[in-house]
Design a protein around this motif. Structure first.
Motif, PDB file in Angstrom:
ATOM      1  N   ALA A 167      28.513  -6.697  24.655  1.00 41.61           N
ATOM      2  CA  ALA A 167      27.786  -7.949  24.914  1.00 41.61           C
ATOM      3  C   ALA A 167      27.939  -8.880  23.717  1.00 41.61           C
ATOM      4  CB  ALA A 167      26.308  -7.669  25.176  1.00 41.61           C
ATOM      5  N   HIS A 168      28.279 -10.138  23.998  1.00 42.67           N
ATOM      6  CA  HIS A 168      28.310 -11.144  22.939  1.00 42.67           C
ATOM      7  C   HIS A 168      26.869 -11.468  22.529  1.00 42.67           C
ATOM      8  CE1 HIS A 168      32.577 -11.899  23.371  1.00 42.67           C
ATOM      9  NE2 HIS A 168      32.440 -12.121  24.666  1.00 42.67           N
ATOM     10  N   VAL A 169      26.698 -11.812  21.261  1.00 39.50           N
ATOM     11  CA  VAL A 169      25.366 -12.129  20.738  1.00 39.50           C
ATOM     12  C   VAL A 169      25.369 -13.577  20.243  1.00 39.50           C
ATOM     13  CG1 VAL A 169      23.555 -11.464  19.121  1.00 39.50           C
ATOM     14  CG2 VAL A 169      25.130  -9.723  20.002  1.00 39.50           C
ATOM     15  N   ILE A 204      25.482 -12.120  26.264  1.00 39.60           N
ATOM     16  CA  ILE A 204      26.361 -12.407  27.402  1.00 39.60           C
ATOM     17  C   ILE A 204      27.358 -11.266  27.544  1.00 39.60           C
ATOM     18  CG2 ILE A 204      28.098 -13.976  28.355  1.00 39.60           C
ATOM     19  CD1 ILE A 204      26.779 -16.263  26.900  1.00 39.60           C
ATOM     20  N   GLY A 205      27.462 -10.718  28.742  1.00 34.85           N
ATOM     21  CA  GLY A 205      28.359  -9.590  28.972  1.00 34.85           C
ATOM     22  C   GLY A 205      29.802  -9.909  28.620  1.00 34.85           C
ATOM     23  N   THR A 224      24.688 -12.448  34.055  1.00 34.51           N
ATOM     24  CA  THR A 224      25.678 -12.283  32.990  1.00 34.51           C
ATOM     25  C   THR A 224      25.048 -12.499  31.625  1.00 34.51           C
ATOM     26  OG1 THR A 224      27.338 -13.174  34.512  1.00 34.51           O
ATOM     27  CG2 THR A 224      27.934 -13.080  32.184  1.00 34.51           C
ATOM     28  N   ALA A 225      24.135 -13.465  31.553  1.00 36.55           N
ATOM     29  CA  ALA A 225      23.449 -13.792  30.299  1.00 36.55           C
ATOM     30  C   ALA A 225      21.981 -13.403  30.407  1.00 36.55           C
ATOM     31  CB  ALA A 225      23.580 -15.282  30.003  1.00 36.55           C
ATOM     32  N   ALA A 247      26.392  -4.526  28.142  1.00 33.87           N
ATOM     33  CA  ALA A 247      26.845  -5.722  28.849  1.00 33.87           C
ATOM     34  C   ALA A 247      25.864  -6.225  29.893  1.00 33.87           C
ATOM     35  CB  ALA A 247      28.194  -5.444  29.507  1.00 33.87           C
ATOM     36  N   THR A 248      25.071  -5.327  30.473  1.00 33.47           N
ATOM     37  CA  THR A 248      24.202  -5.726  31.580  1.00 33.47           C
ATOM     38  C   THR A 248      22.713  -5.595  31.278  1.00 33.47           C
ATOM     39  OG1 THR A 248      24.353  -3.494  32.511  1.00 33.47           O
ATOM     40  CG2 THR A 248      25.954  -5.122  33.291  1.00 33.47           C
ATOM     41  N   GLY A 249      22.379  -5.254  30.039  1.00 28.82           N
ATOM     42  CA  GLY A 249      20.969  -5.107  29.689  1.00 28.82           C
ATOM     43  C   GLY A 249      20.731  -3.849  28.877  1.00 28.82           C
TER      44      GLY A 249
END
Length: 219
Positions: free
Chosen positions: A130-132, A103-104, A116-117, A84-86
């Motif tokens: 994380a969304h892709v 995006i988390g 967040t992104a 979520a954060t990297g």
């Protein structure tokens, strides 16, 4: 421990003060440019005659391709493993091999100025936190979308109390501005120049801190 003569002490203090002032000035430059990033969303909203759309209209969501792997089952390797954060780990295989936006979804922060992104490039793996997204680059550039998402408050899109989450439906509904591509390219060029200045000042801080250590060690 013998002290150096008073004149030498004064010279040492002056050397340190000069370098410390350079450090403070560099930190101020970095702080101001990072503050400007937080106002990026406001700058876009002030542009005239800009079309507004929902994020889902200009991005393909690739969440179905994500694959979470427990830490115990991961095999260490050279490919970044994103959450979520990297980057949270490195593994021996990858899912994606292209530039995409992450995006988390949960376990992230969604306030103004939070990262967040972020953009992922090369070969990498993404878990289900994380969304892709693959943006339609004929309409919006990766850097513009990422900067805009990170400059707005997303808390109104967050669901859940025990486990806060930006679910896919809510993410798709985020309103984003679409400046003309030429304007977007100009903004990206400006952001890249600002990033160079930030990195140069970070390097300067490191150099000055090292020089202060050298002065002190020479006493």
């Amino acid at each position: 421990m013998p002290l150096p003569p008073l004149e030498v002490q004064k010279e040492i203090v002056e050397q340190i003060e000069v370098k410390q002032k350079a450090i403070e000035a560099a930190k101020a430059v970095i702080e101001n440019l990072e503050r400007e990033r937080r106002y990026f969303g406001q700058s876009l909203r002030k542009l005239k005659d800009v079309e507004w759309v929902e994020l889902g209209e200009v991005c393909e969501v690739l969440d179905s391709k994500r694959k979470p792997v427990t830490k115990a089952d991961r095999k260490q390797g050279k490919y970044p493993y994103y959450g979520a954060t990297g980057i949270v780990d490195y593994v021996d295989d990858y899912i994606f091999d292209e530039k995409l936006i992450l995006i988390g979804e949960d376990g992230a922060k969604w306030g103004v100025g939070e990262k967040t992104a972020f953009i992922a490039e090369g070969k990498y793996w993404v878990n289900n936190h994380a969304h892709v997204l693959r943006p339609n680059r004929n309409k919006i550039l990766d850097e513009i979308l990422t900067a805009y998402i990170n400059s707005i408050d997303l808390m109104s899109y967050i669901t859940g109390v025990t486990v806060p989450k930006l679910n896919q439906e809510k993410m798709r509904s985020i309103k984003i501005p679409l400046p003309p591509l030429e304007v977007q390219k100009q903004l990206v060029a400006e952001m890249e120049e600002q990033e160079k200045i930030i990195e140069a000042n970070k390097k300067l801080i490191g150099i000055m801190e090292q020089k202060i250590e050298e002065v002190l060690s020479g006493i």
